[in-house]
Write a protein that holds these residues in place. Structure first.
Motif, PDB file in Angstrom:
ATOM      1  N   PHE A 102      -6.579  11.371 -24.324  1.00 36.09           N
ATOM      2  CA  PHE A 102      -6.165  12.753 -24.566  1.00 36.09           C
ATOM      3  C   PHE A 102      -5.315  12.845 -25.835  1.00 36.09           C
ATOM      4  O   PHE A 102      -5.531  13.720 -26.681  1.00 36.09           O
ATOM      5  N   ASN A 103      -4.326  11.957 -25.962  1.00 31.86           N
ATOM      6  CA  ASN A 103      -3.423  12.021 -27.111  1.00 31.86           C
ATOM      7  C   ASN A 103      -4.158  11.755 -28.419  1.00 31.86           C
ATOM      8  O   ASN A 103      -3.971  12.467 -29.414  1.00 31.86           O
ATOM      9  N   LEU A 104      -5.008  10.728 -28.434  1.00 30.23           N
ATOM     10  CA  LEU A 104      -5.726  10.425 -29.669  1.00 30.23           C
ATOM     11  C   LEU A 104      -6.760  11.502 -29.962  1.00 30.23           C
ATOM     12  O   LEU A 104      -6.956  11.890 -31.127  1.00 30.23           O
ATOM     13  N   GLY A 105      -7.408  12.021 -28.921  1.00 34.74           N
ATOM     14  CA  GLY A 105      -8.358  13.110 -29.135  1.00 34.74           C
ATOM     15  C   GLY A 105      -7.689  14.347 -29.687  1.00 34.74           C
ATOM     16  O   GLY A 105      -8.212  15.012 -30.585  1.00 34.74           O
ATOM     17  N   ASN A 106      -6.499  14.652 -29.176  1.00 39.82           N
ATOM     18  CA  ASN A 106      -5.751  15.804 -29.689  1.00 39.82           C
ATOM     19  C   ASN A 106      -5.319  15.569 -31.125  1.00 39.82           C
ATOM     20  O   ASN A 106      -5.296  16.483 -31.950  1.00 39.82           O
ATOM     21  N   ALA A 107      -4.977  14.315 -31.442  1.00 36.50           N
ATOM     22  CA  ALA A 107      -4.604  13.980 -32.815  1.00 36.50           C
ATOM     23  C   ALA A 107      -5.783  14.162 -33.751  1.00 36.50           C
ATOM     24  O   ALA A 107      -5.647  14.674 -34.863  1.00 36.50           O
ATOM     25  N   ILE A 108      -6.962  13.741 -33.314  1.00 37.09           N
ATOM     26  CA  ILE A 108      -8.158  13.872 -34.147  1.00 37.09           C
ATOM     27  C   ILE A 108      -8.517  15.337 -34.345  1.00 37.09           C
ATOM     28  O   ILE A 108      -8.844  15.773 -35.449  1.00 37.09           O
ATOM     29  N   MET A 109      -8.415  16.095 -33.270  1.00 38.80           N
ATOM     30  CA  MET A 109      -8.924  17.461 -33.281  1.00 38.80           C
ATOM     31  C   MET A 109      -8.285  18.309 -34.362  1.00 38.80           C
ATOM     32  O   MET A 109      -8.962  18.887 -35.185  1.00 38.80           O
ATOM     33  N   GLY A 110      -6.997  18.387 -34.389  1.00 36.82           N
ATOM     34  CA  GLY A 110      -6.354  19.238 -35.366  1.00 36.82           C
ATOM     35  C   GLY A 110      -6.966  20.623 -35.381  1.00 36.82           C
ATOM     36  O   GLY A 110      -7.296  21.191 -34.355  1.00 36.82           O
ATOM     37  N   SER A 111      -7.148  21.155 -36.558  1.00 40.56           N
ATOM     38  CA  SER A 111      -7.815  22.453 -36.677  1.00 40.56           C
ATOM     39  C   SER A 111      -9.223  22.285 -37.212  1.00 40.56           C
ATOM     40  O   SER A 111      -9.892  23.257 -37.531  1.00 40.56           O
ATOM     41  N   GLY A 112      -9.701  21.039 -37.284  1.00 40.37           N
ATOM     42  CA  GLY A 112     -10.982  20.782 -37.905  1.00 40.37           C
ATOM     43  C   GLY A 112     -12.179  21.341 -37.177  1.00 40.37           C
ATOM     44  O   GLY A 112     -13.161  21.718 -37.797  1.00 40.37           O
ATOM     45  N   ILE A 113     -12.105  21.366 -35.854  1.00 35.88           N
ATOM     46  CA  ILE A 113     -13.262  21.780 -35.076  1.00 35.88           C
ATOM     47  C   ILE A 113     -13.711  23.197 -35.406  1.00 35.88           C
ATOM     48  O   ILE A 113     -14.871  23.554 -35.214  1.00 35.88           O
ATOM     49  N   LEU A 114     -12.822  23.993 -35.954  1.00 38.38           N
ATOM     50  CA  LEU A 114     -13.126  25.410 -36.117  1.00 38.38           C
ATOM     51  C   LEU A 114     -13.540  25.801 -37.523  1.00 38.38           C
ATOM     52  O   LEU A 114     -13.795  26.967 -37.776  1.00 38.38           O
ATOM     53  N   LEU A 134      11.089  16.697 -29.090  1.00 37.52           N
ATOM     54  CA  LEU A 134      12.289  15.902 -28.826  1.00 37.52           C
ATOM     55  C   LEU A 134      12.062  14.832 -27.763  1.00 37.52           C
ATOM     56  O   LEU A 134      12.960  14.033 -27.497  1.00 37.52           O
ATOM     57  N   MET A 135      10.879  14.802 -27.173  1.00 37.69           N
ATOM     58  CA  MET A 135      10.605  13.766 -26.178  1.00 37.69           C
ATOM     59  C   MET A 135      10.639  12.388 -26.828  1.00 37.69           C
ATOM     60  O   MET A 135      10.330  12.226 -28.001  1.00 37.69           O
ATOM     61  N   LYS A 136      10.988  11.416 -26.028  1.00 38.92           N
ATOM     62  CA  LYS A 136      11.203  10.073 -26.552  1.00 38.92           C
ATOM     63  C   LYS A 136       9.912   9.288 -26.708  1.00 38.92           C
ATOM     64  O   LYS A 136       9.784   8.450 -27.585  1.00 38.92           O
ATOM     65  N   GLN A 137       8.936   9.553 -25.839  1.00 36.63           N
ATOM     66  CA  GLN A 137       7.682   8.826 -25.866  1.00 36.63           C
ATOM     67  C   GLN A 137       6.506   9.772 -25.977  1.00 36.63           C
ATOM     68  O   GLN A 137       6.521  10.880 -25.424  1.00 36.63           O
ATOM     69  N   LEU A 138       5.476   9.294 -26.665  1.00 36.47           N
ATOM     70  CA  LEU A 138       4.274  10.099 -26.837  1.00 36.47           C
ATOM     71  C   LEU A 138       3.502  10.256 -25.540  1.00 36.47           C
ATOM     72  O   LEU A 138       2.811  11.249 -25.323  1.00 36.47           O
ATOM     73  N   GLY A 139       3.604   9.266 -24.651  1.00 38.27           N
ATOM     74  CA  GLY A 139       2.850   9.315 -23.407  1.00 38.27           C
ATOM     75  C   GLY A 139       3.104  10.580 -22.611  1.00 38.27           C
ATOM     76  O   GLY A 139       2.215  11.085 -21.922  1.00 38.27           O
ATOM     77  N   TYR A 140       4.341  11.120 -22.704  1.00 40.93           N
ATOM     78  CA  TYR A 140       4.664  12.335 -21.967  1.00 40.93           C
ATOM     79  C   TYR A 140       3.854  13.530 -22.443  1.00 40.93           C
ATOM     80  O   TYR A 140       3.715  14.526 -21.721  1.00 40.93           O
ATOM     81  N   THR A 151       0.085  17.860 -22.150  1.00 44.70           N
ATOM     82  CA  THR A 151      -0.107  18.983 -23.069  1.00 44.70           C
ATOM     83  C   THR A 151      -1.317  18.747 -23.962  1.00 44.70           C
ATOM     84  O   THR A 151      -2.024  19.691 -24.336  1.00 44.70           O
ATOM     85  N   SER A 152      -1.581  17.476 -24.307  1.00 44.65           N
ATOM     86  CA  SER A 152      -2.768  17.170 -25.110  1.00 44.65           C
ATOM     87  C   SER A 152      -4.034  17.490 -24.331  1.00 44.65           C
ATOM     88  O   SER A 152      -5.001  18.035 -24.876  1.00 44.65           O
TER      89      SER A 152
END
Length: 437
Positions: A55-67, A188-194, A198-199
């Motif tokens: 989910f996190n890497l997919g959300n990172a890839i997605m950005g606004s490019g899909i549109l 402000l979260m400490k880890q990306l896993g959290y 949201t991703s």
């Protein structure tokens, strides 16, 4: 009929669009998961599941490019678009392989630290600056979408024909409110896993967009063509660090699945958008709303989904910038909450000021994308690999290192061609950047 020059330029612009996507949205998590910022990950136990990492890497890839890809397909045709999309996805997977291989050799899962191991302080600074510029550009483009589209969504929900003077219809106020109420707490979260939850929700919003923007639908909608389609490389290593029971093979699977999912979504979104408008596809498709019913319920829901998706992507994109700044300015400092918070707040403040007061920064984005993106996607992974992998294991004339060298050369060629087209565009005065996005 286009001349050969313009056909060639359109083809390259599509390749530029896709390759910039290769680096995306750009969600680089800070390696500050304990009470320190380790250079090695041997003492860190990842807790993020395989699915959340996807989910996190997919959300990172997605950005606004899909549109923004329907316009590119309209200029190149379906077959050429599919060929280039496949090529860029393959290049992205290979680039991630180089990063993971280099990381495995030295036990480092931080992009900047790989640069330091390969070239010392200059390598670390170059990687940090490239990540900072690329992700600030990405965050600014996302907040520009919020600034220009959120007031229109509220206006449509309220049934107001023309903008009035109310503060809640002012994009400058709305972008600050969204930054303070939504983006800052997540950043402000400490880890990306959290942020995996949201991703996942962000990707669900884009799936809703994909389902809705079909040829059978009465309308179509996208976001500006500032696309960063597959750019996720600064985020790969931190996500690798937080992955539960991490191995190079497992992280490569995470990357391949994320790329494959976004590959399918990119192609279908571009195809459906193209089949809806054909030759009338605009570079910034949201502008086509002026030609259709702005109060259509489906349009409003999808635009709101797009706004939600890009808003939830900003916190992920902020992580690599904060990490890069900490590596450049505080390389040996242990984790410190006030500094962690101060960097995030400062970044968001600067980006909000940029979005509010800069009427047009597409030229700056173009230069940043033409320089930092090729570095992060092609050049750095390749040269780090060549320098870090021992010659005893892979001599300089071995096939893997020759391929890596060719990959770096492709990055330099892409950078030169990108900057050349930008300069030609500026000198001929043919830029369309005055659109306001």
């Amino acid at each position: 009929m286009h001349s050969f020059h313009f056909v060639t330029e359109d083809m390259f612009i599509l390749f530029l669009l896709l390759v910039l996507s290769l680096d995306a949205g750009l969600s680089y998590t800070a390696l500050i998961c304990r009470q320190s910022v380790p250079n090695s990950t041997q003492d860190f136990e990842g807790k993020t599941s395989f699915g959340m990492s996807v989910f996190n890497l997919g959300n990172a890839i997605m950005g606004s490019g899909i549109l923004g890809l329907a316009y590119a397909m309209a200029n190149t045709g379906v077959i050429l678009f599919l060929f280039l999309l496949t090529a860029v996805a393959g290049l992205s997977s290979y680039s991630i392989h180089l990063l993971l291989k280099s990381s495995g050799v030295v036990g480092i899962r931080a992009y900047e630290q790989l640069g330091y191991r390969a070239f010392g302080t200059p390598g670390k600074m170059a990687a940090g600056i490239a990540i900072t510029l690329q992700n600030i550009g990405a965050m600014s483009s996302y907040l520009y979408i919020v600034k220009y589209e959120f007031p229109l969504v509220i206006q449509a929900f309220l049934g107001v024909d023309k903008p009035s003077g109310e503060w809640f219809l002012n994009g400058n106020y709305l972008v600050v409110i969204v930054s303070v109420c939504v983006i800052t707490p997540l950043a402000l979260m400490k880890q990306l896993g959290y942020l995996g939850y949201t991703s996942g929700f962000s990707l669900s919003c884009m799936v809703f967009f994909l389902i809705s923007v079909s040829p059978a639908a009465p309308t179509a909608y996208t976001i500006p063509i500032l696309a960063f389609a597959f750019v996720c490389h600064p985020e790969v290593l931190p996500i690798y660090t937080e992955l539960r029971n991490p191995t190079k093979k497992k992280m490569q699977h995470v990357s391949n699945i994320s790329i494959a999912v976004m590959y399918i979504m990119y192609f279908l979104a571009a195809l459906f958008g193209y089949l809806t408008f054909y030759g009338k596809v605009e570079a910034e498709l949201l502008h086509t709303y002026s030609r259709i019913d702005p109060y259509d319920t489906l349009i409003l829901c999808v635009r709101l989904a797009v706004l939600t998706a890009v808003t939830l992507t900003v916190p992920i994109v902020l992580f690599p910038v904060r990490r890069a700044i900490q590596q450049m300015l505080f390389p040996n400092k242990t984790f410190y909450w006030p500094r962690h918070i101060a960097i995030a707040v400062s970044l968001l403040t600067c980006i909000n000021l940029l979005v509010i007061f800069a009427p047009n920064i597409l030229g700056i984005f173009g230069v940043i994308g033409a320089t930092s993106a090729p570095c992060l996607i092609f050049i750095f992974p390749a040269v780090f690999y060549i320098r870090i992998v021992p010659k005893e294991d892979e001599p300089m004339r071995s096939t893997p290192k020759i391929l890596a060298a060719c990959f770096a050369c492709l990055g330099f060629l892409f950078m030169i061609m990108s900057l050349s087209f930008i300069i030609i565009d500026w000198t001929t005065g043919s830029s369309n950047s005055g659109s306001g996005h």
